[in-house]
Design an enzyme around this catalytic site. Structure first.
Site, PDB file in Angstrom:
ATOM      1  CE1 TYR A  78      29.140 -16.354 -70.225  1.00  0.00           C
ATOM      2  CE2 TYR A  78      28.435 -17.165 -68.084  1.00  0.00           C
ATOM      3  CZ  TYR A  78      28.276 -17.113 -69.458  1.00  0.00           C
ATOM      4  OH  TYR A  78      27.261 -17.803 -70.057  1.00  0.00           O
ATOM      5  CD  GLU A 124      21.872 -18.087 -63.906  1.00  0.00           C
ATOM      6  OE1 GLU A 124      21.270 -17.877 -64.981  1.00  0.00           O
ATOM      7  OE2 GLU A 124      22.838 -18.841 -63.812  1.00  0.00           O
ATOM      8  CG  ASN A 182      26.139 -16.431 -72.963  1.00  0.00           C
ATOM      9  OD1 ASN A 182      27.099 -17.187 -72.789  1.00  0.00           O
ATOM     10  ND2 ASN A 182      24.975 -16.620 -72.386  1.00  0.00           N
ATOM     11  CD  GLU A 183      22.488 -20.145 -73.318  1.00  0.00           C
ATOM     12  OE1 GLU A 183      21.638 -19.453 -72.744  1.00  0.00           O
ATOM     13  OE2 GLU A 183      22.748 -21.306 -72.978  1.00  0.00           O
ATOM     14  CD  GLU A 260      26.515 -21.744 -70.306  1.00  0.00           C
ATOM     15  OE1 GLU A 260      25.467 -21.947 -69.662  1.00  0.00           O
ATOM     16  OE2 GLU A 260      26.830 -20.637 -70.766  1.00  0.00           O
ATOM     17  CE1 TYR A 326      23.823 -22.445 -62.136  1.00  0.00           C
ATOM     18  CE2 TYR A 326      24.537 -24.684 -62.576  1.00  0.00           C
ATOM     19  CZ  TYR A 326      23.917 -23.535 -62.987  1.00  0.00           C
ATOM     20  OH  TYR A 326      23.393 -23.443 -64.257  1.00  0.00           O
TER      21      TYR A 326
END
Ligand code: GLA
Length: 787
Positions: A78, A124, A182-183, A260, A326
């Site tokens: 990103y 996030e 994005n989404e 993803e 993560y």
């Protein structure tokens, strides 16, 4: 393609045999019939998601090599707009932000790159990557064709293309694909907007660039543009065939890619540390590769949300912690984990006869002996110059992006304890009357009201508000900080409540920078303060130096501290909060010095002991439970005996959304879903997501929803409480504690009464759909149910 082949032919043999040199030739990447085509040949993308601003620049190369050694062939990344444009037109692509250098480094390691320049990225990350200063235009429509928003996006996208436009595969660079937005499906429906972002990217990167869009299998068609490649995002454990079923139907020729594949999950303050089983990740990757499906493993290495960059989830304000470990195969600090080695074994099966690259040397963490802080500058005796304002204003209106803000006014005479209402405190407000602490309002718990004691006319009211990360997901990303509306006082007037707006504020802006803290004013020896009744030292800036013999990575332990931000040698290390689950901060050795190092901690609650130490292992899973994680009080039982269900139904087996109409319109504020049994006859009940449809058949906003009751919630070591059914994340879910017998029930307070016509439910994503409910009843009531 022909051009690429010709160029390769014309290359010296040495370059042809050297894959890195070969990557420097002009090439092509596109969607072919059922497969991606790289330079004319079928290619399966095995991408490792890595975010360069989350990794110290000194370690970029080693982390890329770790990914390569896993058997990956691509890095997916990103671009965080707000990190690159901290102020309008002040672009920064240097140091940690040197995107082009990172992309070149990928190529030097023989890795292709997938670029995801947003403008919105979620991730996030503070406000999903959007710069806070956009909010200075209060009525801005984010992620929509708003004139100012689009003008700023255009400038940013041009700046990105200036950096890496010459690094696309068509130009002899490693960038094979660029993502459009994005989404978008989890934000809204707006093909016009998505189309405008696509056009910008085409203009900036040229016609040859391959563009794609990622979304969920449940919503990708809502914003899918005909001329873009469509990829799906989903987590480990998901039923992979089902995830691609719809895409295969509408575009049978499309190459398949999970853009993803979530290896783990992110942590939020006050919730259990998240993990996901390695076995599910391995099985998913194995299945995808055996079927020729491309993937990007999000995250392969998560890294760290340095400083104030962690975002927050919503609905229900849930700020993210500093670590972005993560539970990924490569840990936050770049260590290989058992997941790493298992994944490497699996990927080794898919190397097309090529040798697995060797794993680079790992950094050996050190410990640093405990040291004490010696000086403190208490907040209240070191405030900056105030600004006067009649009405409350948000932080952004004072041109402040991050940090804390203190609102001060004087109170009228109050004869009895009275109610103070703060609309709304973003995000953690502490209330003081005449310097005495009264209590806190924590946005995570929806707290807005507090009793303040009787006081004389002219007493000072202080509302000290600390901003956490701005929401990065859903419609709530327009997340103003400070106090967002007004402050009201309700006093007793001859037996009747009388409410007035408090006005005439002095406002103290404490921007989160190293300079703010160290220049805050006088530092005093800590020895001159004794802890208060709560055992805490004063709120303020603490400073110490500590010695390091041979710098290397370590984990600074803040278990004895309250809540705040940490700087080491001027580097913003991140947020700390005693509630956990994160108790240590990752301290890369490359930012430590041999000899003396400086540490500064701004603690808004005050430490119990002002000390620290460096540990060899992180502590990311130590939750200090301050309030129950469940929604049922001891012995509480729901009594539905007097209620009549508005729907008695049965869910079908299998994955995917199901809609059950009520057959009539009902009105109510409280909704109970009672599950009577499971499809597999076992005792588990789970729901991943739930919506209610209003009188017009539209999905009701879930922002104001709260859980009033759930008979059973699995929160032992996981986060499967009932609020997960409206957290907008299809991969998280409510689960009863395994083995707790049916029936099960949850009660949702919608925040206000609505006309309701149907319920939509999504079971868990795994192919065996654990906890799939069979028979169920829905109750709707204008009044709370009986207990
Ligand atoms: C989505 C987003 C990512 C990230 C993940 C969860 O897929 O696209 O940016 O937020 O969810 O980690």
């Amino acid at each position: 393609m022909a051009l690429a082949a010709a160029l390769l032919c014309g290359m010296p043999t040495e370059a042809k045999n050297n894959p890195v040199e070969a990557m420097k030739a002009e090439g092509s990447f596109e969607a072919g019939n059922g497969a991606f085509m790289l330079n004319g040949k079928p290619f399966v993308v095995k991408a490792a998601e890595l975010h360069y601003p989350r990794i110290p620049k000194e370690y970029w190369d080693q982390r890329i090599k770790l990914c390569k050694a896993l058997g990956m062939n691509t890095v997916c990344l990103y671009v965080f707009w707000n990190a690159h444009e901290p102020r309008p037109d002040e672009f920064d692509f240097t140091g940690q932000n040197d995107l082009a250098q990172f992309v070149r480094l990928c190529r030097e390691n023989g890795m292709y790159v997938i670029l995801r320049p947003g403008p919105y990225v979620c991730a996030e990350w503070e406000m999903g990557g959007l710069p806070w200063w956009l909010l200075k235009k209060k009525d801005i429509r984010l992620r929509e064709p708003d004139e100012y928003f689009m003008e700023r996006v255009d400038k940013f996208q041009k700046a990105v293309a200036d950096q890496v436009g010459d690094l696309t595969i068509a130009n002899g660079g490693p960038i094979i694909m660029v993502q459009v937005e994005n989404e978008y499906g989890s934000y809204g429906r707006n093909k016009e907007y998505v189309g405008q972002i696509r056009d910008m990217l085409r203009n900036n990167f040229g016609d040859k660039v391959t563009l794609f869009q990622c979304d969920w299998s449940s919503n990708f068609l809502e914003n899918g543009l005909d001329d873009l490649i469509w990829t799906m995002n989903f987590g480990t454990g998901a039923n992979i065939d089902q995830q691609f079923a719809r895409l295969k139907e509408v575009r049978p020729e499309s190459p398949l890619m999970c853009s993803e594949f979530w290896s783990g999950w992110f942590d939020k303050w006050g919730a259990n540390h998240e993990t996901r089983p390695a076995a599910d990740m391995i099985a998913g990757i194995d299945e995808m590769l055996s079927k020729g499906i491309s993937f990007s493993l999000y995250m392969t290495h998560g890294g760290t949300n340095w400083g104030h960059w962690a975002g927050a989830n919503s609905p229900g304000f849930a700020p993210d912690v500093t670590s972005y470990d993560y539970d990924a195969p490569i840990s936050e600090s770049g260590q290989t984990t058992p997941k790493y080695w298992e994944l490497r074994k699996t990927l080794a099966k898919y190397m097309d006869g090529k040798k697995m690259p060797s794993v680079p040397a790992l950094i050996k963490p050190i410990s640093i002996p405990a040291f004490e802080f010696d000086e403190v500058a208490p907040i209240f005796s070191n405030l900056p110059e105030p600004v006067n304002t009649t009405d409350i204003k948000t932080m952004e209106e004072f041109d402040q992006g991050f940090g804390s803000i203190l609102y001060r006014t004087t109170l009228p005479e109050i004869n009895t304890p009275s109610l103070l209402t703060v609309n709304d405190p973003h995000d953690y407000a502490q209330i003081f009357v005449d310097g005495k602490y009264v209590g806190k309002l924590d946005r995570r718990n929806g707290e807005k009201q507090i009793q303040i004691p009787a006081c004389k006319r002219g007493a000072t009211l202080d509302i000290f508000v600390e901003a956490m990360g701005r929401i990065n997901f859903g419609r709530a990303i327009k997340d103003f900080k400070g106090i967002t509306d007004n402050v009201q006082l309700t006093v007793d007037m001859d037996g009747r409540p009388f409410t007035c707006d408090l006005k005439n504020w002095q406002v103290y802006n404490i921007e989160d920078t190293y300079d703010t803290y160290v220049s805050m004013g006088e530092f005093y020896p800590i020895g001159s303060f004794t802890p208060g009744d709560d055992g805490r030292l004063p709120r303020g800036v603490y400073r110490a130096t500590f010695d390091v013999k041979k710098p290397s990575d370590t984990f600074l332990n803040f278990e004895t501290w309250g809540k705040g931000l940490v700087y080491v040698n001027g580097h913003p290390m991140g947020r700390i909060w005693e509630i956990g689950p994160q108790q240590t901060l990752y301290m890369p050795g490359c930012w430590l010095k041999k000899g003396e190092n400086e540490i500064v901690v701004f603690d808004i609650l005050g430490p119990r002991e002002a000390k620290c130490e460096g540990l060899k292992e992180p502590k990311l899973d130590q939750l200090l439970v301050q309030k129950p994680l469940t929604h049922r009080t001891e012995g509480q039982n729901l009594d539905l005996s007097a209620e009549k269900p508005v729907l008695v139904g049965e869910f079908k087996p299998g994955n995917g959304w199901q809609e059950m109409p009520f057959g009539k319109t009902v009105n109510g504020r409280y909704v109970c879903v009672e599950a009577l049994d499971a499809i597999d006859g076992k005792d588990l009940a789970c729901i991943a997501e739930m919506y209610l449809l209003d009188g017009k058949g539209q999905r009701l906003s879930r922002e104001p929803w709260t859980v009033m009751y759930a008979d059973s919630e699995d929160v032992g070591r996981v986060n499967r409480s009932a609020d997960k059914i409206f957290d907008l994340q299809e991969s998280t879910y409510w689960s009863t504690v395994p083995g707790t017998p049916y029936p099960h029930a949850i009660v949702i307070d919608l925040g206000a009464a609505h006309d309701l016509t149907a319920i939509q439910c999504l079971p868990r994503m795994e192919s065996d759909v654990p906890g799939a409910i069979k028979r169920f009843k829905v109750y709707v009531s204008p009044k709370p149910f009986k207990f």
